[in-house]
Scaffold this active site. Structure first.
Site, PDB file in Angstrom:
ATOM      1  N   GLU A   1      10.658  -4.017  -6.016  1.00 13.39           N
ATOM      2  CA  GLU A   1      10.209  -3.399  -7.277  1.00 13.39           C
ATOM      3  C   GLU A   1      11.304  -3.481  -8.344  1.00 13.39           C
ATOM      4  O   GLU A   1      11.031  -3.707  -9.520  1.00 13.39           O
ATOM      5  CB  GLU A   1       9.803  -1.947  -7.014  1.00 13.39           C
ATOM      6  CG  GLU A   1       8.516  -1.851  -6.185  1.00 13.39           C
ATOM      7  CD  GLU A   1       8.232  -0.452  -5.685  1.00 13.39           C
ATOM      8  OE1 GLU A   1       9.093   0.110  -4.969  1.00 13.39           O
ATOM      9  OE2 GLU A   1       7.170   0.102  -6.014  1.00 13.39           O
TER      10      GLU A   1
ATOM     11  N   GLU B   1       5.790  -0.449   2.343  1.00  9.99           N
ATOM     12  CA  GLU B   1       5.598   1.003   2.288  1.00  9.99           C
ATOM     13  C   GLU B   1       4.447   1.524   3.144  1.00  9.99           C
ATOM     14  O   GLU B   1       4.546   2.598   3.739  1.00  9.99           O
ATOM     15  CB  GLU B   1       5.384   1.468   0.828  1.00  9.99           C
ATOM     16  CG  GLU B   1       6.640   1.463  -0.017  1.00  9.99           C
ATOM     17  CD  GLU B   1       6.916   0.131  -0.701  1.00  9.99           C
ATOM     18  OE1 GLU B   1       6.285  -0.879  -0.333  1.00  9.99           O
ATOM     19  OE2 GLU B   1       7.755   0.103  -1.611  1.00  9.99           O
TER      20      GLU B   1
ATOM     21  N   GLY C   1      11.391  -0.695  -2.715  1.00 17.41           N
ATOM     22  CA  GLY C   1      12.046  -0.458  -4.008  1.00 17.41           C
ATOM     23  C   GLY C   1      12.948  -1.603  -4.433  1.00 17.41           C
ATOM     24  O   GLY C   1      13.205  -1.782  -5.626  1.00 17.41           O
TER      25      GLY C   1
ATOM     26  N   ALA D   1      13.959   1.880  -1.176  1.00 16.72           N
ATOM     27  CA  ALA D   1      14.382   3.251  -1.440  1.00 16.72           C
ATOM     28  C   ALA D   1      14.924   3.805  -0.123  1.00 16.72           C
ATOM     29  O   ALA D   1      14.549   3.345   0.956  1.00 16.72           O
ATOM     30  CB  ALA D   1      13.202   4.069  -1.931  1.00 16.72           C
TER      31      ALA D   1
END
Ligand code: DAK
Length: 259
Positions: A111, A131, A108, A63
């Site tokens: 993910e 993260e 992300g 992200a």
């Protein structure tokens, strides 16, 4: 301008995330573009989707940290829900999605790859959930999907708590990916797999995906009931008649009509 490109050829869609200056990191616009492209796929025409990243360096490097760094509680919750909605749409798309991981798949990015049905990668791919190194936790499903995908709670917790990255061979060893290829061969191998799936009865593939996806979220007894219903529904299709007739008459030219 869209950061997500769509090409469709012979019932196979190739979706490419292209924001190379930030290693294809997912900002709100990329997520929005990704959502719209997936919404635009006609699942009656397309049989398989391949998702990859542009360039030779990254699938998706996570992200977008510059967009996240000033978020508060409410914004974090909204962002997580938004991304999770899109990733869940990909996971539950009625046709298979293959992630061709061509480089970094961090946070992300990993993910997103885990929302796909199958992951294959290039030799230079790097995976991780870094993260906790940034003071947050995976927010697009990583705390839930990683252990389910690799089937090891211990390894999933190790990866999330340490934030360490792993290379392609280790990803293969733990079952995060199904195969590792040379970077230059990756897309062709993904297409080959997609063609192989597309050659089979499309409705049967959809029923299989449904049974696997929904079944794994249930108790075994209920999951087997789901399988029985999906199995039975295949017997209402012309493609079941064609597939079995081809076998019994020793024909190799199966002609599945998606009916
Ligand atoms: N976000 C924004 N920009 C990124 C980025 C990212 N994730 N990753 C790379 N970039 C940008 C870099 O800032 C750099 O930009 P410029 O400086 O050129 O403007 C450009 O991409 C090239 O990166 P590098 O110069 O750093 O390239 P290197 O080859 O040296 O290093 C790297 C590549 C992938 C090792 C490094 O860029 C890196 O460590 N990137 C960050 C990887 C990372 O930590 N990813 C996980 C992000 S966190 C949640 C929702 C979602 C999530 C969590 C919570 N909720 C709302 C609760 C998910 C979180 C994440 O994904």
């Amino acid at each position: 301008m869209s950061f997500v490109k769509l090409e469709i050829c012979d019932e196979i869609a190739v979706i490419t995330i292209d924001r190379q200056k930030a290693l294809n990191a997912l900002n709100k616009q990329v997520l929005n573009n990704l959502e719209n492209v997936f919404k635009s796929i006609d699942v009656n025409q397309v049989r398989v989707v391949i998702l990859t990243g542009a360039g030779k360096k990254a699938f998706v490097a996570g992200a977008d940290i510059s967009e996240m760094h000033k978020m508060n509680f409410m914004e974090g919750k909204e962002f997580s829900k938004y991304g999770n909605g899109i990733f869940r749409r990909i996971e539950l798309l009625s046709i298979p999605v293959i992630a061709a991981v061509n480089g970094f798949a961090l946070g992300g990015g990993n993910e997103l790859a885990m929302s796909c049905d199958i992951r294959i990668c290039s030799e230079n791919a790097l995976f991780g959930q870094p993260e906790t190194c940034l003071g947050i936790i995976p927010g697009f499903g990583g705390t839930q999907r990683l252990s389910r995908v690799i089937g090891s709670l211990s390894k999933a917790k190790e990866l999330i708590y340490t934030g360490k990255t792993i290379g392609a061979q280790e990803a293969l060893r733990i079952g995060l990916v199904s195969a590792v290829y040379k970077q230059e061969d990756l897309l062709e191998r993904a297409l080959e797999m997609a063609r192989n799936i597309a050659d089979n009865a499309p409705i049967a593939v959809k029923h299989a995906k449904y049974a696997i996806n929904y079944g794994r979220e249930m108790f075994m007894k209920d999951a087997l009931d789901i399988e029985a219903i999906e199995f039975a529904q295949c017997f209402e299709t012309a493609d079941q008649v064609e597939g079995m007739d081809a076998f019994l008459t020793k024909r190799t030219d199966r002609n599945f009509m998606n009916k």
